[in-house]
Design a protein around this motif. Structure first.
Motif, PDB file in Angstrom:
ATOM      1  N   LEU A  63       0.838  -1.190   0.000  1.00  0.00           N
ATOM      2  CA  LEU A  63       0.000   0.000   0.000  1.00  0.00           C
ATOM      3  C   LEU A  63       0.873   1.240   0.000  1.00  0.00           C
ATOM      4  N   PRO A  64       0.338   2.361  -0.451  1.00  0.00           N
ATOM      5  CA  PRO A  64       1.145   3.582  -0.449  1.00  0.00           C
ATOM      6  C   PRO A  64       1.627   3.988   0.953  1.00  0.00           C
ATOM      7  N   SER A  65       0.797   3.765   1.968  1.00  0.00           N
ATOM      8  CA  SER A  65       1.150   4.204   3.322  1.00  0.00           C
ATOM      9  C   SER A  65       2.089   3.234   4.036  1.00  0.00           C
ATOM     10  N   ALA A  66       1.826   1.944   3.940  1.00  0.00           N
ATOM     11  CA  ALA A  66       2.648   0.921   4.610  1.00  0.00           C
ATOM     12  C   ALA A  66       2.230  -0.447   4.101  1.00  0.00           C
ATOM     13  N   ASP A  67       3.159  -1.374   4.134  1.00  0.00           N
ATOM     14  CA  ASP A  67       2.800  -2.741   3.774  1.00  0.00           C
ATOM     15  C   ASP A  67       1.942  -3.337   4.880  1.00  0.00           C
ATOM     16  N   CYS A  68       0.957  -4.113   4.468  1.00  0.00           N
ATOM     17  CA  CYS A  68       0.109  -4.840   5.400  1.00  0.00           C
ATOM     18  C   CYS A  68       0.250  -6.323   5.085  1.00  0.00           C
ATOM     19  N   TYR A  69      -0.220  -7.141   5.985  1.00  0.00           N
ATOM     20  CA  TYR A  69      -0.104  -8.585   5.804  1.00  0.00           C
ATOM     21  C   TYR A  69      -1.477  -9.216   5.913  1.00  0.00           C
ATOM     22  N   ASP A  70      -1.654 -10.276   5.137  1.00  0.00           N
ATOM     23  CA  ASP A  70      -2.954 -10.903   4.981  1.00  0.00           C
ATOM     24  C   ASP A  70      -2.794 -12.405   5.146  1.00  0.00           C
ATOM     25  N   HIS A  71      -3.698 -12.995   5.912  1.00  0.00           N
ATOM     26  CA  HIS A  71      -3.662 -14.459   6.059  1.00  0.00           C
ATOM     27  C   HIS A  71      -4.181 -15.148   4.804  1.00  0.00           C
ATOM     28  N   ARG A  72      -4.943 -14.438   3.984  1.00  0.00           N
ATOM     29  CA  ARG A  72      -5.426 -15.014   2.730  1.00  0.00           C
ATOM     30  C   ARG A  72      -4.328 -14.936   1.683  1.00  0.00           C
ATOM     31  N   THR A  73      -4.003 -16.069   1.089  1.00  0.00           N
ATOM     32  CA  THR A  73      -2.964 -16.098   0.066  1.00  0.00           C
ATOM     33  C   THR A  73      -3.524 -16.325  -1.336  1.00  0.00           C
ATOM     34  N   ASP A  74      -4.836 -16.523  -1.430  1.00  0.00           N
ATOM     35  CA  ASP A  74      -5.453 -16.673  -2.748  1.00  0.00           C
ATOM     36  C   ASP A  74      -5.494 -15.308  -3.430  1.00  0.00           C
ATOM     37  N   PRO A  75      -5.481 -15.288  -4.750  1.00  0.00           N
ATOM     38  CA  PRO A  75      -5.558 -13.998  -5.448  1.00  0.00           C
ATOM     39  C   PRO A  75      -6.897 -13.310  -5.158  1.00  0.00           C
TER      40      PRO A  75
END
Length: 127
Positions: A63-75
């Motif tokens: 993201l422009p502000s900061a990287d985030c992390y997601d437990h979903r790995t599907d597209p």
């Protein structure tokens, strides 16, 4: 890529990401993990988030502000609120046709694409 050993710290970090339904930043993950293991360093959390996303166990959302992390790995796609900064999963299906079209038009071999929709969330609209 060489095989990484699965450390207790990495497991703790993975659990911190997968236990959330939002899209936490590395700092938020660090705070969550630190509340359980106060000796863990910020560098350890950041390094292991990188390893976990490289290995496909979690997804990094740029993201422009900061990287985030997601437990979903599907597209899938994301929606970000321009006011409060919250990130949500967009309720639309991933369109593989975009990948094929860009391959045809550019000659690139496309693995996947990301789309981030921006707007105001319902809570911010109410304010």
């Amino acid at each position: 890529m060489k095989k990484q050993r699965n450390s207790k710290q990495r497991r703790l970090i993975l659990d911190a990401v997968t236990s959330r339904n939002d899209h936490p930043t590395a700092d938020r993950i660090y705070m969550d993990v630190r509340s359980k293991k106060n000796t863990i360093s910020r560098g350890t959390v950041y390094r292991n988030l990188g390893i976990l996303s490289e290995n496909g166990e979690i997804a990094a959302v740029k993201l422009p502000s900061a990287d985030c992390y997601d437990h979903r790995t599907d597209p899938h796609y994301h929606v970000i609120c321009k006011s409060c900064g919250r990130v949500y999963d967009a309720p639309v299906n991933y369109n593989e046709q975009y990948d094929r079209q860009i391959e045809r038009d550019t000659g690139f071999q496309i693995d996947r694409h990301s789309i981030i929709f921006e707007g105001l969330c319902p809570e911010c609209i109410k304010r």
